[in-house]
Design an enzyme around this catalytic site. Structure first.
Site, short mmCIF file in Angstrom:
data_model
loop_
_atom_site.label_atom_id
_atom_site.label_comp_id
_atom_site.label_asym_id
_atom_site.label_seq_id
_atom_site.Cartn_x
_atom_site.Cartn_y
_atom_site.Cartn_z
N MET A 16 0.83 -1.22 0.00
CA MET A 16 0.00 0.00 0.00
C MET A 16 0.86 1.26 0.00
O MET A 16 0.33 2.38 -0.04
CB MET A 16 -0.91 0.01 1.22
CG MET A 16 -2.02 -1.04 1.14
SD MET A 16 -3.38 -0.66 2.24
CE MET A 16 -2.57 -0.71 3.82
N LYS A 66 16.31 -5.16 4.50
CA LYS A 66 16.50 -4.13 5.52
C LYS A 66 17.89 -4.11 6.15
O LYS A 66 18.31 -3.09 6.70
CB LYS A 66 15.44 -4.29 6.62
CG LYS A 66 14.05 -3.89 6.17
CD LYS A 66 13.05 -3.98 7.31
CE LYS A 66 11.67 -3.57 6.85
NZ LYS A 66 10.69 -3.51 7.94
N ASP A 102 10.06 2.33 11.23
CA ASP A 102 9.16 1.33 11.84
C ASP A 102 9.01 1.60 13.34
O ASP A 102 7.96 1.35 13.93
CB ASP A 102 9.73 -0.09 11.66
CG ASP A 102 9.60 -0.58 10.23
OD1 ASP A 102 8.73 -0.09 9.49
OD2 ASP A 102 10.39 -1.47 9.84
N ALA A 125 10.69 -12.91 16.86
CA ALA A 125 12.07 -12.45 17.06
C ALA A 125 12.71 -12.02 15.73
O ALA A 125 13.92 -12.11 15.57
CB ALA A 125 12.89 -13.55 17.73
N GLY A 126 11.89 -11.56 14.79
CA GLY A 126 12.42 -11.08 13.52
C GLY A 126 12.68 -9.58 13.55
O GLY A 126 12.84 -8.99 14.62
N ALA A 128 10.68 -7.08 12.83
CA ALA A 128 9.62 -6.28 13.46
C ALA A 128 9.73 -6.35 14.98
O ALA A 128 9.46 -5.37 15.68
CB ALA A 128 8.26 -6.77 12.98
N THR A 150 11.27 -20.29 18.11
CA THR A 150 12.61 -20.88 18.14
C THR A 150 13.37 -20.27 19.33
O THR A 150 13.69 -19.07 19.32
CB THR A 150 13.35 -20.60 16.82
OG1 THR A 150 12.52 -21.04 15.75
CG2 THR A 150 14.69 -21.29 16.76
N LYS A 153 16.64 -18.10 19.01
CA LYS A 153 16.49 -16.71 18.56
C LYS A 153 15.95 -15.82 19.67
O LYS A 153 16.30 -14.65 19.77
CB LYS A 153 15.53 -16.65 17.35
CG LYS A 153 16.17 -17.09 16.05
CD LYS A 153 15.36 -16.54 14.87
CE LYS A 153 15.21 -17.57 13.79
NZ LYS A 153 14.15 -17.25 12.82
N GLY A 234 -2.37 -3.06 13.22
CA GLY A 234 -1.13 -2.77 12.51
C GLY A 234 -1.27 -1.65 11.48
O GLY A 234 -0.27 -1.12 11.00
P1 ATR Z 1 9.77 -9.81 10.34
O1 ATR Z 1 11.09 -9.30 9.88
O2 ATR Z 1 8.58 -9.20 9.66
O3 ATR Z 1 9.65 -9.73 11.82
P2 ATR Z 1 10.61 -12.56 10.21
O4 ATR Z 1 12.02 -12.15 10.38
O5 ATR Z 1 10.30 -13.59 9.20
O6 ATR Z 1 9.69 -11.34 9.87
O7 ATR Z 1 10.08 -13.02 11.64
C1 ATR Z 1 8.89 -13.66 11.80
C2 ATR Z 1 8.80 -14.20 13.24
O8 ATR Z 1 7.58 -14.91 13.35
C3 ATR Z 1 9.91 -15.17 13.57
O9 ATR Z 1 10.35 -14.90 14.87
C4 ATR Z 1 9.24 -16.54 13.48
O10 ATR Z 1 9.68 -17.50 14.42
P3 ATR Z 1 10.96 -18.44 14.19
O11 ATR Z 1 12.12 -17.63 14.69
O12 ATR Z 1 10.70 -19.65 15.00
O13 ATR Z 1 11.03 -18.71 12.71
C5 ATR Z 1 7.82 -16.20 13.85
N1 ATR Z 1 6.90 -17.17 13.25
C6 ATR Z 1 6.74 -17.43 11.94
N2 ATR Z 1 5.80 -18.39 11.77
C7 ATR Z 1 5.39 -18.74 13.01
C8 ATR Z 1 4.43 -19.70 13.52
N3 ATR Z 1 3.72 -20.48 12.71
N4 ATR Z 1 4.28 -19.79 14.86
C9 ATR Z 1 4.99 -19.01 15.70
N5 ATR Z 1 5.91 -18.10 15.29
C10 ATR Z 1 6.10 -17.96 13.96
#
Ligand code: ATR
Length: 269
Positions: A16, A66, A102, A125-126, A128, A150, A153, A234
Site C-alpha cells: 500500500m 532491511k 518502523d 524475534a524477527g 519487526a 525458536t 532466537k 497494525g
Molecule cells: P519480520 O522481519 O517481519 O519480523 P521474520 O524475520 O520472518 O519477519 O520473523 C517472523 C517471526 O515470526 C519469527 O520470529 C518466526 O519465528 P521463528 O524464529 O521460529 O522462525 C515467527 N513465526 C513465523 N511463523 C510462526 C508460527 N507459525 N508460529 C509461531 N511463530 C512464527
C-alpha cells in the site's frame, strides 16, 4: 524535474506504500512519483549504485533487504543502528542516509493512550520484533520480554537488547500489560485463522497490539477485544511509518486522518 521514490523488497507482492505516498504528493502539490521496485537479493548492491547515480530522492526498504542496504550507506541513524535494520533511504545533501521509521510508526498509537503500559511482551524475534523492542525502550517501558517459537532466537534477541526471554510454551503464563504480535499468525492467507494467544488467557485490561494490518481485525485482536482488552491494529504502525518517511523526504506532513481513510478504503476494496 519529477522526484523519484519507491519501495524495494522481494517478493514485493501487494504493497500500500505507493497508494499512500502518491496520494500525499498529489494532495501537497509535490512533483514526485513513488513506484514499486521488486528486487532480488542478489541485485541489492547494483540497485544502491542506481540510487547514487539516478535522480532517486528516497526509497522504502522492506523484507528481505532491511539489513543488506546498510553496507551501501554513508550514514545510519542511531535508531536504525539500535534496531539493526533500515527501512528508509533519504538524502541529507550529498550524504545517503538510512533510518528506521518502523520504530516511530510502531510507538505512535501507544503515545496516544492515556497511560503507557509498564510491561510489554513481544511475540516473535524477527525484524519487526527488533523494532518493537527498540520502540518500547524509547517509550520508557522498563519490563520488556520476548517470546519466540525458536528458543535460540529468543535468547539471542534477549541478550542483545537486555530484555527477558520467555519460552514460547510459557508465554501465556506471564501477565504483560501490553502484548505485541510480530509473528505472521493471523495474517491473510494460510495463517488467517491462527492466533499467537489463547482467547481465555488474556490478562485483565491488557493492550493487544498486532502489527498485521491485513486483515484489519485479526483473530488475535477480535478475541482480545471480546476479552475486554484495548486493541491496536497494525494499520496505525503502517500509517505512521509512512508519514515519517514522507516527512523525511519532503519536509512536509501528510494529512493523517485523510491518509488513514485512504488506507482503510484501500484495504476494504
Ligand atoms: P519480520 O522481519 O517481519 O519480523 P521474520 O524475520 O520472518 O519477519 O520473523 C517472523 C517471526 O515470526 C519469527 O520470529 C518466526 O519465528 P521463528 O524464529 O521460529 O522462525 C515467527 N513465526 C513465523 N511463523 C510462526 C508460527 N507459525 N508460529 C509461531 N511463530 C512464527
Amino acid at each position: 524535474m519529477t522526484q523519484q521514490y519507491g519501495i524495494i523488497g522481494w517478493p514485493l507482492g501487494h504493497t500500500m506504500s505507493p497508494t499512500l505516498h502518491n496520494w500525499g504528493f498529489g494532495k501537497l502539490g509535490i512533483n514526485g512519483v513513488y513506484d514499486a521496485f521488486p528486487l532480488e537479493p542478489t541485485d541489492v548492491s547494483a540497485f544502491m549504485e542506481r540510487v547514487r547515480t539516478e535522480p532517486i530522492s528516497g526509497m522504502s526498504v522492506t523484507i528481505p533487504h532491511k539489513r543488506a542496504v546498510m553496507d551501501s550507506l554513508d550514514h545510519i541513524t542511531d535508531r536504525a543502528k539500535a534496531v539493526g535494520a533500515v527501512n528508509t533511504l533519504y538524502w541529507d545533501g550529498d550524504t545517503l542516509c538510512g533510518e528506521n521509521t518502523d520504530v516511530v510508526g510502531l510507538i505512535a498509537p501507544l503515545k496516544k493512550l492515556d497511560t503507557l503500559p509498564n510491561s510489554a511482551m513481544v511475540l516473535g524475534a524477527g525484524g519487526a520484533a527488533r523494532a518493537a523492542i527498540t520502540g518500547f525502550k524509547e517509550l520508557g517501558i522498563d519490563d520488556i520480554s520476548v517470546s519466540n517459537r525458536t528458543a535460540e532466537k529468543t535468547q539471542t534477541l534477549a541478550n542483545e537488547f537486555s530484555v527477558k526471554a520467555v519460552a514460547w510454551e510459557d508465554r501465556m503464563d506471564a501477565a504483560p500489560e501490553l502484548i505485541c504480535n510480530t509473528t505472521p499468525l493471523g495474517m491473510a492467507g494460510d495463517m488467517e485463522t491462527m492466533t499467537p494467544w489463547d482467547k481465555d488467557r488474556f490478562p485483565a485490561e491488557c493492550i493487544a497490539y498486532d502489527i498485521i494490518y491485513n486483515p484489519l481485525q485479526t483473530r488475535f485482536l477480535r478475541e482480545a477485544e471480546e476479552a475486554g482488552c484495548v486493541v491496536l491494529s497494525g494499520l496505525e504502525m503502517f500509517l505512521h511509518q509512512g508519514l515519517a518517511q514522507f516527512k523525511l523526504w519532503t519536509g512536509q506532513d501528510m494529512n493523517e486522518d485523510g491518509a488513514r481513510q485512504l488506507l482503510l478504503n484501500a484495504l476494504k476494496s
